[in-house]
Write an enzyme that holds these catalytic residues in place. Structure first.
Site, PDB file in Angstrom:
ATOM      1  CE  LYS A   1      -3.766   2.072   2.772  1.00 14.05           C
ATOM      2  NZ  LYS A   1      -4.559   1.935   4.010  1.00 14.05           N
TER       3      LYS A   1
ATOM      4  CB  SER B   1      -7.941   3.659   3.099  1.00 15.26           C
ATOM      5  OG  SER B   1      -7.110   3.043   4.079  1.00 15.26           O
TER       6      SER B   1
ATOM      7  CB  SER C   1      -8.232   0.605   5.909  1.00 22.98           C
ATOM      8  OG  SER C   1      -8.960   1.801   5.870  1.00 22.98           O
TER       9      SER C   1
HETATM   10  N1  GLN Z   1     -12.742   4.330   6.941  1.00 22.70           N
HETATM   11  C1  GLN Z   1     -12.051   4.634   8.150  1.00 22.70           C
HETATM   12  C2  GLN Z   1     -11.542   6.038   8.063  1.00 22.70           C
HETATM   13  O1  GLN Z   1     -11.773   6.649   7.086  1.00 22.70           O
HETATM   14  C3  GLN Z   1     -10.929   3.661   8.374  1.00 22.70           C
HETATM   15  C4  GLN Z   1      -9.726   3.948   7.568  1.00 22.70           C
HETATM   16  C5  GLN Z   1      -8.573   3.031   7.858  1.00 22.70           C
HETATM   17  O2  GLN Z   1      -8.700   1.989   8.483  1.00 22.70           O
HETATM   18  N2  GLN Z   1      -7.404   3.437   7.393  1.00 22.70           N
HETATM   19  O3  GLN Z   1     -10.924   6.557   8.931  1.00 22.70           O
END
Ligand code: GLN
Length: 525
Positions: free
Chosen positions: A120, A195, A219
Site C-alpha cells: 500500500k 482505504s 481498512s
Molecule cells: N474508513 C475509516 C476512516 O476513514 C478507516 C480507515 C482506515 O482503516 N485506514 O478513517
C-alpha cells in the site's frame, strides 16, 4: 512497447500520468496483445495461491522471474480497468526476482523467496515514490524502507509496486485517492472498499500473490470482505509502524491480504516482530502462525454479539454470516451470545480520536520537508498554497481534529472520546473472559457503487461501523470469505480475538475455510 529507463534510484513508473502503461511484457503477452487476444496464457501461474507458488518454486517447477513476468503481463492486461497500482516497480521487481532465483540456485530458501507481493502506498519504499494517495506527497521518494518492507525483502519477496489508497488512508472506498478510484474486480462499477482498496483489488484480480495494507478503522478487513479475500488486522504493536505514513497513530496497524488463510499467515509471519524504532512495538516472541493452522476448533468458544446484527445490515450479509457461525458450531465450536454494549458509541468516538491524531500528524506537510512546494508571497503564503494540495477529506479531518483538540472543547470532545474508548476496550475484555473469539459480519453491506457515497461523508463513515470498535480496543481481527449476495458480490465473516491471539482467529478461519468453497471463487475478470 516503449520502456523508459529511469535513474537507478528512481526505477518505477507512475500509473497516474496520462501516458499509457508501458511495461516490459513477455513475448507471449506482446504477441497476444498485438493480435488483439487477451494474454491469458499465464493463468496457471497466477491462479496459484502464495503457498502453492512457494511450493512450486521450492520444487523447481517454476521460477520467480516467470511468476513476476506473469504478474506484470497480468497488470498490462487488466490494470487499466481495475486501477489498483499507483506505481509499478517493474525493473526493480524483475531484478529482485532474478536475485531470488539465483539465491535458490545456491540452495538458499527463505519464507517468501521469489514471491511477488504489493505494498500500500502509505508504506515507505526506498527509491520508489510513496504518495499516501495525496498530491501533497507527489514526487516524494523515501530514502529508506519501512520495517515491514525490510522484513519482506529479507524474506525474499519481490515488491511489484505501490497500490492505490484513500488519501492518507482516510476513507472506505479509495474514492478519496487524489489520483484515481480503484474498481472492484468482482464488479467494475463498484468500489473495492478502502482505504487499502488498491491492495485488495490487486490480490483479488491476481496482480499480486499477497499485499500489505493498513487498518486504522477497518481498512484491510472491509476491503477483504468486499473483494473475497482474507484480511488480517494484527494486534496493535505486533507489526512495527516504523516507516508507515501516520494517519491516527494510536489506531494505525500494518495489516495484510491473502487469497487464503495460509497465505495471510505466511505474510504475517515475516512482518510480525519487535522493532525498537517503534515505541509501541510489542516485545514478545513471534509464534509459528503457519504451523498453528491445524483446522481443529473443537471446544473453541465463539461469542456472537447481538449489537453487530442491528439495523442497516444487508439481509444477505446477515444470512451468510449466521450460516458461517453454524458451520463453526458444526466443526465443534461452542457458540454463545455475548454483549458489547458500547458498540454504538464506537463510530462517534473514532471520528473524534482519529481526526484529532490526524490533525497533528498532517501538520508536518508544509512544503518544506516533504513533497512539492507551491510558492506564495511570503512564508505563510507558501504554507497556505502548499497545503491547498490536501484533498477535501483530509481537510475535513484536519478541521474536525483541530476543533476537537482546541482549548475549551478538548474535554467535551477529545477527552470524552477517550473515556468512551476505555469503555469499548472494557467491553472486549469482559467478552474475552467468556469466549475465545467473537464472530460477526465484517461490513454491513457488500460492495457499493462507485459514486454512491462520495457526497455523503456520514454514510461513508458507516461502512466501518462493524470494524472500528476493534481498533479502539487494540485487539486483533480478520475477515474471511463466507458467501455471496444475490448480485454475486462477496461477503466477509469477521473473527475477532483477544490481544496477541492471532493464532486462535487464524486457526478458526482456517477451519472454516477448509470446509467451505467461498475462497476458491475468483473474480470474473
Ligand atoms: N474508513 C475509516 C476512516 O476513514 C478507516 C480507515 C482506515 O482503516 N485506514 O478513517
Amino acid at each position: 512497447m516503449r520502456l523508459t529507463r529511469l535513474p537507478t534510484s528512481l526505477r518505477f513508473r507512475q500509473c497516474w500520468t496520462n501516458e499509457p502503461l508501458s511495461l516490459p511484457v513477455s513475448n507471449l503477452c506482446a504477441e497476444a496483445l498485438a493480435s488483439g487476444r487477451s494474454p491469458g496464457y499465464y493463468m496457471d501461474l497466477i491462479s496459484l495461491s502464495l503457498t502453492e507458488l512457494r511450493q512450486a518454486l521450492r520444487q523447481g517447477q517454476t521460477t520467480s522471474v516467470a511468476a513476476t513476468q506473469a504478474i506484470l503481463d497480468r497488470i498490462v492486461a487488466v490494470d487499466n480497468q481495475v486501477q489498483s497500482y499507483l506505481t509499478i516497480a517493474d525493473e526493480l521487481a524483475l531484478e529482485q526476482a532474478a536475485a531470488a532465483d539465483a539465491r535458490r540456485q545456491q540452495g538458499e530458501d527463505t519464507p517468501l523467496l521469489g514471491i511477488p507481493v504489493a505494498v500500500k502506498d502509505v508504506i515507505c519504499t526506498e527509491g520508489v515514490e510513496t504518495t499516501a494517495g495525496s498530491q501533497i506527497l507527489s514526487g516524494y521518494i523515501p530514502p529508506y524502507d519501512a520495517f515491514v518492507v525490510q522484513q519482506l525483502k529479507q524474506a525474499g519477496a519481490v515488491i511489484m509496486g505501490k497500490t492505490n489508497t484513500d488519501e492518507f488512508a482516510m476513507g472506505s472506498s479509495t474514492e478519496n485517492s487524489a489520483y484515481f478510484t480503484t474498481h472492484n474486480p468482482w464488479d467494475l462499477t463498484r468500489v473495492p472498499g478502502g482505504s487499502s482498496g488498491g491492495s485488495a483489488a490487486a490480490v483479488a484480480a491476481r496482480m499480486a500473490f499477497a499485499a500489505l495494507g493498513t487498518d486504522t478503522g477497518g481498512s484491510v478487513r472491509q476491503p477483504a470482505a468486499l473483494c473475497n479475500l482474507v484480511g488480517l488486522r494484527p494486534t496493535y504493536g505486533r507489526v512495527s509502524r516504523w516507516g508507515v505514513i501516520a494517519y491516527a497513530s494510536s489506531l494505525d496497524q500494518v495489516s495484510m491480504f491473502g487469497r487464503t488463510v495460509a497465505d495471510c499467515a505466511a505474510i504475517f509471519q515475516v512482518t510480525a516482530g519487535y522493532d525498537r524504532r517503534d515505541s509501541t512495538s510489542i516485545d514478545t516472541p513471534v509464534p509459528d502462525y503457519e504451523a498453528a493452522l491445524t483446522g481443529d476448533i473443537r471446544g473453541l468458544r465463539v461469542g456472537v454479539p447481538e449489537e453487530y446484527f442491528g439495523a442497516g445490515l444487508q439481509p444477505a450479509v446477515a444470512a451468510a454470516v449466521l450460516a458461517a457461525i453454524e458451520q463453526l458450531a458444526a466443526l465443534g465450536a461452542e457458540v454463545m451470545p455475548v454483549s458489547l454494549p458500547h458498540t454504538k458509541y464506537a463510530l462517534p468516538a473514532y471520528y473524534l480520536i482519529a481526526p484529532a491524531e490526524a490533525s497533528a500528524n498532517l501538520a508536518r506537510y508544509d512544503g518544506v520537508r516533504f513533497g512539492p512546494r507551491l510558492l506564495g508571497a511570503d512564508v505563510i503564503g507558501t504554507l497556505k498554497q502548499t497545503r491547498s494540495l490536501f484533498g477535501a477529506e483530509a481537510k475535513r479531518r484536519i478541521m474536525l481534529g483541530t476543533y476537537a483538540l482546541s482549548a475549551g472543547y478538548y474535554d467535551a470532545y477529545y477527552g470524552r472520546a477517550l473515556k468512551v474508548r476505555s469503555l469499548i476496550k472494557q467491553d472486549f475484555q469482559t467478552a474475552f473472559q467468556q469466549v475465545d473469539i467473537i464472530a460477526a459480519p465484517t461490513s454491513p453491506t457488500t460492495a457499493f457503487k462507485i459514486g454512491e457515497k462520495v457526497d455523503d461523508p456520514l454514510s461513508m463513515y458507516l461502512a466501518d461501523i462493524l470494524t472500528l470498535p476493534l481498533n479502539l480496543s487494540a485487539s486483533c481481527g480478520l475477515s474471511v470469505p463466507c458467501g455471496f449476495d444475490e448480485q454475486k458480490l462477496p461477503i466477509g465473516l469477521q473473527l475477532m480475538g483477544d490481544t496477541l491471539q492471532e493464532m486462535t482467529i487464524l486457526n478458526a478461519a482456517y477451519a472454516y475455510e477448509q470446509t467451505t468453497p467461498w475462497h476458491q471463487m475468483t473474480a470474473p475478470l
